[in-house]
Every structure is written in C-alpha cells, then in structure tokens.
Design a protein around this motif. Structure first.
Motif, short mmCIF file in Angstrom:
data_model
loop_
_atom_site.label_atom_id
_atom_site.label_comp_id
_atom_site.label_asym_id
_atom_site.label_seq_id
_atom_site.Cartn_x
_atom_site.Cartn_y
_atom_site.Cartn_z
N GLY A 164 0.69 -1.21 0.12
CA GLY A 164 -0.07 0.20 -0.50
C GLY A 164 0.74 1.21 0.05
O GLY A 164 0.36 1.89 0.63
N ASN A 165 1.48 1.20 -0.66
CA ASN A 165 2.67 2.25 -0.38
C ASN A 165 3.20 3.49 -2.60
O ASN A 165 4.05 3.97 -2.52
CB ASN A 165 4.16 2.52 0.09
CG ASN A 165 4.80 1.37 -0.50
OD1 ASN A 165 4.44 0.24 -1.60
ND2 ASN A 165 5.62 0.66 0.16
N VAL A 166 2.33 2.16 -3.36
CA VAL A 166 2.68 3.24 -4.92
C VAL A 166 1.03 3.45 -5.20
O VAL A 166 0.05 2.88 -4.44
CB VAL A 166 3.23 2.25 -5.52
CG1 VAL A 166 4.89 1.66 -5.12
CG2 VAL A 166 2.71 1.07 -5.48
N GLY A 167 1.24 4.03 -6.32
CA GLY A 167 -0.60 3.69 -7.46
C GLY A 167 -1.00 4.94 -7.03
O GLY A 167 -0.43 5.81 -6.39
N ILE A 168 -1.90 4.52 -6.42
CA ILE A 168 -3.10 5.45 -5.54
C ILE A 168 -3.00 6.00 -4.32
O ILE A 168 -3.31 7.10 -3.14
CB ILE A 168 -4.28 5.33 -5.66
CG1 ILE A 168 -4.22 3.60 -4.73
CG2 ILE A 168 -5.33 4.33 -6.79
CD1 ILE A 168 -5.48 3.02 -4.57
N TYR A 169 -1.67 5.57 -3.59
CA TYR A 169 -0.67 5.76 -2.55
C TYR A 169 0.63 6.89 -2.34
O TYR A 169 1.64 6.21 -3.53
CB TYR A 169 -1.07 4.94 -1.97
CG TYR A 169 -2.05 3.83 -1.39
CD1 TYR A 169 -3.14 4.49 -0.39
CD2 TYR A 169 -2.62 2.66 -1.65
CE1 TYR A 169 -4.53 4.08 -0.21
CE2 TYR A 169 -3.49 2.44 -1.42
CZ TYR A 169 -3.96 2.86 -1.05
OH TYR A 169 -5.52 2.14 -1.00
N ARG A 170 1.18 7.53 -1.71
CA ARG A 170 2.23 8.21 -1.92
C ARG A 170 3.00 6.63 -0.77
O ARG A 170 2.49 6.01 -0.38
CB ARG A 170 2.49 9.12 -1.39
CG ARG A 170 1.15 10.35 -1.67
CD ARG A 170 1.72 12.38 -0.59
NE ARG A 170 1.12 12.66 -1.15
CZ ARG A 170 -0.62 13.45 -1.69
NH1 ARG A 170 -1.20 12.71 -0.92
NH2 ARG A 170 -1.14 14.28 -2.39
N GLY A 171 4.41 7.63 -0.76
CA GLY A 171 5.34 6.47 -0.34
C GLY A 171 4.95 5.98 1.00
O GLY A 171 5.59 5.49 2.38
#
Length: 248
Positions: A164-171
C-alpha cells in the motif's frame, strides 16, 4: 449475524457485485487457508494468490479445492502471465487478472488481452505502476480505466502493491485524495476495486464511499476486523452510521 443490532448499515449479500472484498493469499498453507475460511468465508468474495506464489506453492490443486469448497473464486496474480489461459484451465480457475504494473505493455495490446480473456472467464485488470517513481496523472488513470472496462474487464483494480505504498498512495501510505476523487468523477465506484492493505486506507474508502466499497489486498488475519469496520463496529467507524438512515 450472531445477534441483533440497530443502526447497522446494510451490506450487499453474496454473491455481491459491489462491496466485494479481495483477500491476498501470499502463501497460506492448506490448513491455514481452511482455518481462515472457517471464520471468514461469509465475508470473502475473491482470493488472489499473490504475484507468482502459485508457481512455487506445493499441492496447489488441493489448496484451490479448499477455496472452491466454500464457493470462493481464486485467481493467480498478474505477475505470472506466460501460457496463462492453459494454466487457468488446468486448475479450473475462471477469474483472471491482467496487469502491466511490472512490465511495460502497449495499452492497446493490454486491452486486447482483456478482450481475449473475457471468453474464458471474469477479468480483473490492474491499473497503475508498481514503480513508485512512475507517477500517472489523474486524466491518464481515467483514460486507462475506461478503456479497460470497455475491453471487457469486470473490475479495474487501482494499484497499491501488497504494502500500500505506490499507485493511489504516496510512499508513506497516505491516500492521493485528489487522484481518487477525480477518478470517481468519471469511473463508476462499483467498477473499481481499491487495493487497501492498510487499516487507515480501508477507513478512508469506507468513509468516502460507504460500507459497500470494493476493497482488495486484505490480509487474511484482517478479514473479520475489516468487516466489523465496514458496518460501524470498530472504534474508527463507530459514529459513522449512528443516528443516520440505514446506509445502502
């Protein structure tokens, strides 16, 4: 449910078309899968055997039989694509994922794969890159999602990876809220499966869309906790549905 409570929002019943939960199995044993389902099967809609784990999992057919015995479809992670149709036929798998998050595929070619696979089963297509340095602008997300739905995908998956840290989310795992809300102006919410492995991410989408939001990449041991949060039975969402008309 085990007892009656008032002011609980109404969850769509299985087989659901929206409000689905996709669980990420990254290597459960057969017994672990069976134990997980003994508690969680009413709330699980799809199980993804993550990335290439199906290639190295012993007794794969037996494990798949555990899931199918509960009427839960599984699919192989999109990382594995060589001779995909034959492998799915061999294992009786009718859900398929098309992803270009790890390798570059011309989009017209990707849509061609989607169209071809719809002849063999239900297709989920993943949009977004697994490379944190590759930032896709909102208009492009919309363009890609729309084209893949038109090609025949039942759902488009908004990429986040299992962390859950790429794409629609920031790092950091923070939601790119402007991106998400712009996508929702053009793509029907019931057609998007948001990868949301982190609790804060799950909470964001429940607050934004409601209890019947499509969520994916859920860890097996978080399944019951997520279902409780969906219907306001966790501190984070306890006040979300209180004294309100029953949510749909």
């Amino acid at each position: 449910m085990n007892f009656k409570l008032t002011q609980i929002p109404e969850r769509d019943r299985k087989p659901r078309l929206k409000g689905i939960t996709m669980v990420m199995d990254k290597g459960l044993s057969i017994d672990e899968a069976r134990n997980f389902l003994s508690v969680s099967h009413p709330h699980v809609d799809i199980v993804k055997l993550g990335f290439g784990t199906s290639f190295v999992t012993p007794n794969l057919k037996e494990k798949i039989e555990v899931y199918t015995s509960y009427g839960i479809p599984i699919y192989f992670g999109g990382t594995q694509f060589e001779d995909y149709i034959s492998v799915c036929k061999e294992y009786g798998v009718s859900y398929m994922e098309v992803s270009d998050g790890s390798i570059t595929i011309p989009h017209a070619e990707k849509c061609g794969y989607i169209e071809k696979l719809t002849k063999y089963g239900t297709v989920l297509s993943e949009v977004g890159s697994k490379d944190a340095e590759h930032i896709i602008p909102p208009y492009k997300w919309i363009e890609l999602m729309r084209a893949e739905l038109e090609a025949g995908a039942t759902y488009v998956i908004a990429e986040a990876r299992e962390a859950g840290n790429v794409g629609i989310y920031r790092g950091s795992g923070e939601v790119r809220e402007g991106l998400v809300q712009e996508i929702l102006t053009q793509i029907p919410e019931e057609k998007i499966l948001w990868e949301a492995p982190q609790k804060a991410q799950q909470l964001y989408f429940i607050e934004l869309i409601g209890c019947n939001v499509n969520l994916g990449n859920i860890a097996p041991n978080e399944m019951i906790a997520l279902e409780a949060m969906r219907i306001g039975l966790r501190g984070d969402t306890f006040h979300l549905f209180l004294d309100k008309e029953v949510a749909k």
